[in-house]
Enzyme design. Structure first.
Site, PDB file in Angstrom:
ATOM      1  N   CYS A  51     -19.355  38.548   5.005  1.00 46.81           N
ATOM      2  CA  CYS A  51     -18.893  39.679   4.636  1.00 46.81           C
ATOM      3  C   CYS A  51     -17.343  40.369   5.119  1.00 46.81           C
ATOM      4  O   CYS A  51     -17.656  40.002   6.811  1.00 46.81           O
ATOM      5  CB  CYS A  51     -19.754  40.439   3.799  1.00 46.81           C
ATOM      6  SG  CYS A  51     -20.649  42.026   5.433  1.00 46.81           S
TER       7      CYS A  51
ATOM      8  N   ARG B 151     -23.594  43.567   3.126  1.00 45.68           N
ATOM      9  CA  ARG B 151     -24.511  42.656   2.758  1.00 45.68           C
ATOM     10  C   ARG B 151     -24.915  41.455   3.475  1.00 45.68           C
ATOM     11  O   ARG B 151     -25.714  40.804   3.385  1.00 45.68           O
ATOM     12  CB  ARG B 151     -22.685  41.881   1.511  1.00 45.68           C
ATOM     13  CG  ARG B 151     -23.152  42.833   0.674  1.00 45.68           C
ATOM     14  CD  ARG B 151     -21.455  43.016  -0.466  1.00 45.68           C
ATOM     15  NE  ARG B 151     -20.042  43.224   0.457  1.00 45.68           N
ATOM     16  CZ  ARG B 151     -19.404  42.336   0.241  1.00 45.68           C
ATOM     17  NH1 ARG B 151     -19.373  41.463  -0.810  1.00 45.68           N
ATOM     18  NH2 ARG B 151     -18.532  42.618   0.389  1.00 45.68           N
TER      19      ARG B 151
ATOM     20  N   ASP C 208     -20.282  45.279  -3.468  1.00 46.40           N
ATOM     21  CA  ASP C 208     -20.272  45.764  -2.190  1.00 46.40           C
ATOM     22  C   ASP C 208     -20.948  46.956  -1.699  1.00 46.40           C
ATOM     23  O   ASP C 208     -20.492  48.101  -2.162  1.00 46.40           O
ATOM     24  CB  ASP C 208     -19.429  46.132  -1.452  1.00 46.40           C
ATOM     25  CG  ASP C 208     -18.753  46.119   0.168  1.00 46.40           C
ATOM     26  OD1 ASP C 208     -19.777  46.318   0.685  1.00 46.40           O
ATOM     27  OD2 ASP C 208     -17.829  46.192   0.956  1.00 46.40           O
TER      28      ASP C 208
END
Length: 150
Positions: free
Chosen positions: A8, A14, A125
């Site tokens: 990520c 994440r 996100d």
């Protein structure tokens, strides 16, 4: 042996969530010895930082063990070291294209996590949304589909 690297932007929300969720799933399935699982970032913004507190709290509430982590940026050498490089969103794919090259991102080795669950779209996100619950649901769905495919 399946080597999976989750990616990520900063490697604190994440991708670390996916890393620890996947480790938990393979452990519960009795398949931990078949996997090497880690995570990395496309940016340098969070290098050296641990798991985001919101991610840690969410994993704790779900009973998923969450160890300590030091964010790192993915490097070109990672392309050869990992069987699967699994990004969270389109922006991450653009970062991978910049770091690994367009041909690498076009290879079957690189994918989006939700594509494993036959879904299009991105893992939101939580750094921006604040919604760690939604991110967890999508990460769990993608990881469950990934382990089932392997």
């Amino acid at each position: 042996m399946h080597k999976i690297l989750f990616v990520c932007h900063g490697n604190i929300c994440r991708s670390t969530m996916a890393e620890f969720v996947m480790k938990d799933l393979v452990e519960k399935a009795g398949r931990a010895s078949e996997f090497v699982i880690d995570s990395a970032a496309t940016s340098r913004e969070e290098i050296g930082n641990d798991v985001h507190p919101g991610t840690r709290r969410k994993l704790e509430r779900e009973g998923v063990p969450c160890g300590h982590h030091h964010s790192r940026q993915i490097m070109r050498e990672d392309l050869d070291a990992w069987d699967y490089i699994v990004a969270m969103d389109q922006e991450n794919l653009a970062g991978l294209r910049r770091i690994l090259g367009a041909e690498a991102v076009a290879s079957p080795k690189v994918s989006l996590l939700l594509s494993w669950a036959n879904r299009s779209g991105d893992i939101a996100d939580p750094w921006y949304t604040g919604n760690f619950d939604e991110t967890y649901r999508d990460v769990l769905e993608g990881c469950a589909a990934l382990i089932a495919a392997l």
